[in-house]
Design a protein around this motif. Structure first.
Motif, PDB file in Angstrom:
ATOM      1  N   ARG A  51       0.839  -1.196   0.000  1.00  0.00           N
ATOM      2  CA  ARG A  51       0.000   0.000   0.000  1.00  0.00           C
ATOM      3  C   ARG A  51       0.877   1.250   0.000  1.00  0.00           C
ATOM      4  N   LEU A  52       0.421   2.266  -0.737  1.00  0.00           N
ATOM      5  CA  LEU A  52       1.123   3.542  -0.743  1.00  0.00           C
ATOM      6  C   LEU A  52       0.704   4.318   0.495  1.00  0.00           C
ATOM      7  N   MET A  53       1.644   4.564   1.399  1.00  0.00           N
ATOM      8  CA  MET A  53       1.341   5.233   2.659  1.00  0.00           C
ATOM      9  C   MET A  53       1.446   6.748   2.516  1.00  0.00           C
ATOM     10  N   ARG A  54       2.427   7.175   1.740  1.00  0.00           N
ATOM     11  CA  ARG A  54       2.652   8.611   1.639  1.00  0.00           C
ATOM     12  C   ARG A  54       3.369   8.902   0.321  1.00  0.00           C
ATOM     13  N   VAL A  55       2.969   9.955  -0.351  1.00  0.00           N
ATOM     14  CA  VAL A  55       3.589  10.350  -1.619  1.00  0.00           C
ATOM     15  C   VAL A  55       3.827  11.847  -1.600  1.00  0.00           C
ATOM     16  N   ASN A  56       4.830  12.300  -2.342  1.00  0.00           N
ATOM     17  CA  ASN A  56       5.059  13.742  -2.398  1.00  0.00           C
ATOM     18  C   ASN A  56       4.416  14.338  -3.648  1.00  0.00           C
ATOM     19  N   GLN A  57       4.469  15.662  -3.728  1.00  0.00           N
ATOM     20  CA  GLN A  57       3.799  16.366  -4.814  1.00  0.00           C
ATOM     21  C   GLN A  57       4.416  16.046  -6.169  1.00  0.00           C
ATOM     22  N   ALA A  58       5.734  15.890  -6.211  1.00  0.00           N
ATOM     23  CA  ALA A  58       6.401  15.595  -7.490  1.00  0.00           C
ATOM     24  C   ALA A  58       5.920  14.266  -8.059  1.00  0.00           C
ATOM     25  N   PHE A  59       5.726  13.267  -7.187  1.00  0.00           N
ATOM     26  CA  PHE A  59       5.249  11.966  -7.652  1.00  0.00           C
ATOM     27  C   PHE A  59       3.800  12.064  -8.122  1.00  0.00           C
ATOM     28  N   MET A  62       3.778  13.647 -11.452  1.00  0.00           N
ATOM     29  CA  MET A  62       4.338  12.740 -12.452  1.00  0.00           C
ATOM     30  C   MET A  62       3.261  11.823 -13.026  1.00  0.00           C
ATOM     31  N   LEU A  63       2.348  11.348 -12.153  1.00  0.00           N
ATOM     32  CA  LEU A  63       1.341  10.383 -12.591  1.00  0.00           C
ATOM     33  C   LEU A  63      -0.052  10.988 -12.736  1.00  0.00           C
ATOM     34  N   GLY A  64      -0.232  12.241 -12.324  1.00  0.00           N
ATOM     35  CA  GLY A  64      -1.521  12.899 -12.521  1.00  0.00           C
ATOM     36  C   GLY A  64      -2.572  12.573 -11.478  1.00  0.00           C
ATOM     37  N   PHE A  65      -2.182  12.005 -10.337  1.00  0.00           N
ATOM     38  CA  PHE A  65      -3.116  11.709  -9.252  1.00  0.00           C
ATOM     39  C   PHE A  65      -2.988  12.773  -8.160  1.00  0.00           C
ATOM     40  N   THR A  66      -4.023  12.845  -7.330  1.00  0.00           N
ATOM     41  CA  THR A  66      -3.892  13.619  -6.093  1.00  0.00           C
ATOM     42  C   THR A  66      -3.264  12.707  -5.045  1.00  0.00           C
ATOM     43  N   ALA A  67      -2.782  13.326  -3.958  1.00  0.00           N
ATOM     44  CA  ALA A  67      -2.173  12.531  -2.894  1.00  0.00           C
ATOM     45  C   ALA A  67      -3.192  11.576  -2.287  1.00  0.00           C
ATOM     46  N   GLU A  68      -4.436  12.056  -2.120  1.00  0.00           N
ATOM     47  CA  GLU A  68      -5.472  11.197  -1.545  1.00  0.00           C
ATOM     48  C   GLU A  68      -5.744   9.996  -2.449  1.00  0.00           C
ATOM     49  N   GLU A  69      -5.785  10.233  -3.774  1.00  0.00           N
ATOM     50  CA  GLU A  69      -6.036   9.128  -4.705  1.00  0.00           C
ATOM     51  C   GLU A  69      -4.915   8.099  -4.650  1.00  0.00           C
TER      52      GLU A  69
END
Length: 483
Positions: A51-59, A62-69
């Motif tokens: 599971r993705l626990m935490r992502v930064n804005q650059a990532f 890069m993929l076009g998702f929001t952090a919540e998504e």
């Protein structure tokens, strides 16, 4: 001095060690968040279960998702299907303690369906007891580099393609210069197209529709060509033979599943795309050259140009071979005529030297070709006479007049025959040999008939007429006297 690191101010040490340690942890956590969130490259924290626990804005960008998504997804759900297995191997290896980090390239799937190439470096974070906490991954977008590599790869493939085209053309150009047999020419052409250019198969045939081919060649098909060979032997040509007759571009592109579904080759061995070109002589289609490519390989402009050029070169060579054969046959016929004709024939070069003579000339003149070769009209051994019996100077012989004036010359002359020991009287016709460059005659051909017996018969006839006339004159005088 060291209070400013990445925009996070480090607090001064507290009086107690406990409070100082807590502040240190807070400062390090704040520093980590700052570096994590504001990093120019993608970063994410992933649970051991994926599971993705935490992502930064650059990532996210890069993929076009929001952090919540993204935090509702797993690493497998945003990984290209072909790269999921390698990513799982990375996770399993790090969890098993095989190394501290994993560095590799993989493809992600963006929200809009794009494929994003990235360079990934993953480390496993453990607690003090060694229990896995989470993976920390750094993701660098390498799409531009991959596109450049793909462009370079495509350029190299195209360069190799063009090089193979050039090699094929060069090999076939060398072939048509040295090979003068139609069957071997077509066979080697098919082999070179398969060997040099890499076609799956090639075949060529010459002949009229409705009749078996006069020449047939193939390469690359093996036993799959046998049904076609049998059909052609029965006079049954495939449909592409008819299509190339009206081909203005010089090449007919074929889709075997549609255009070749009744072709014996395709039925016995389905292949990829195909092309057919006409083989022409004297402006008429006299045959076909066909090739097949493996799979869905396109026939681009260079490929079509290659095929057209090969077909035209082979057609030119076939026409040249045919013309040479006709020329040789014509020369053989002329040679037979030269050798068997009753008239004597002599050839003299521009200087008046004899270079050739037929058997009739040897017989009439009483000299062998070896004895005549190199002799000129000026040679006194001819002992030439004019029709009135006077000496006939060599520079005035009919062949010399033709050489000097460039016009035919005809007349009678006598020449001495050393074998019979007398003069033979000839009716001579000399014509200049011209080269078409306006530089004057290259030589002269002289034909002559031996009219010695005819001349003697005419002399006897004249003598008999004269005697008869004398008798008539005498008889007339006697009759007058009697009266």
């Amino acid at each position: 001095m060291c209070g400013d690191r990445g925009g996070v101010e480090r607090p001064a040490p507290d009086a107690t060690e406990a409070e100082g340690g807590l502040e240190q942890l807070r400062w390090e956590a704040s520093l980590f968040r700052t570096f994590f969130e504001n990093a120019p490259v993608g970063k994410c924290m992933t649970a051991p279960d994926g599971r993705l626990m935490r992502v930064n804005q650059a990532f996210c960008q890069m993929l076009g998702f929001t952090a919540e998504e993204m935090q509702s997804l797993s690493f497998a759900s945003i990984t290209h299907p072909d790269d999921v297995e390698e990513s799982r191997q990375c996770v399993q290896s790090l969890l098993a303690g095989d190394g501290r980090a994993w560095d590799f390239e993989k493809r992600y799937l963006a929200k809009d369906g794009r494929v994003v190439w990235a360079r990934v470096a993953t480390r496993l974070q453990r607690d003090g007891d060694g229990t896995p906490l989470h993976f920390v991954t750094h993701i660098v977008d390498i799409g531009d580099r991959k596109r450049t590599e793909e462009q370079l790869r495509a350029a190299m493939i195209r360069l190799e393609h063009l090089n193979s085209v050039v090699l094929a053309i060069r090999a076939i150009n060398h072939l048509i210069v040295r090979e003068r047999h139609p069957g071997r020419l077509l066979q080697r052409t098919c082999e070179l197209l398969v060997e040099t250019r890499g076609y799956q198969g090639a075949w060529a045939a010459l002949g009229e529709e409705g009749h078996p081919p006069t020449t047939l060649a193939q390469a690359g098909w093996g036993n799959a060509f046998e049904p076609m060979r049998r059909q052609l032997a029965a006079g049954g040509w495939p449909g592409c033979r008819n299509r190339v007759r009206s081909c203005a571009q010089g090449v007919v592109l074929l889709e075997p599943a549609v255009d070749c579904r009744h072709c014996p080759i395709y039925i016995s061995s389905p292949r990829g795309r195909a092309a057919a070109m006409p083989l022409c002589m004297d402006g008429k289609v006299v045959g076909i050259l066909a090739v097949t490519l493996e799979g869905d390989a396109p026939l681009d402009d260079e490929e079509q140009h290659l095929l057209v050029e090969v077909a035209e070169d082979v057609s030119f060579a076939l026409e040249s071979i045919e013309n040479e054969a006709r020329s040789r046959e014509s020369q053989r016929q002329l040679a037979r005529l030269f050798e068997t004709m009753a008239q004597g024939v002599v050839h003299q070069d521009a200087a008046g030297r004899i270079t050739a003579a037929n058997p009739a000339a040897e017989r009439i003149l009483g000299l062998s070709l070896a004895e005549m070769t190199g002799r000129t009209s000026i040679d006194p051994r001819w002992r030439a006479l004019r029709e009135d019996g006077s000496e006939f100077p060599g520079d005035q012989h009919h062949s010399m007049v033709a050489l000097r004036t460039g016009r035919p010359s005809t007349g009678f002359m006598g020449v001495f025959n050393p074998k019979t020991g007398d003069h033979r009287w000839l009716h001579v016709h000399a014509v200049p040999e011209t080269g078409g460059d306006g530089e004057g005659p290259l030589g002269a051909f002289t034909t002559f008939d031996d009219v010695t017996e005819l001349r003697a018969a005419e002399a006897r006839a004249r003598h008999e007429r004269d005697r008869a006339q004398q008798y008539l004159d005498i008889a007339g005088t006697m009759l007058v006297a009697i009266d």
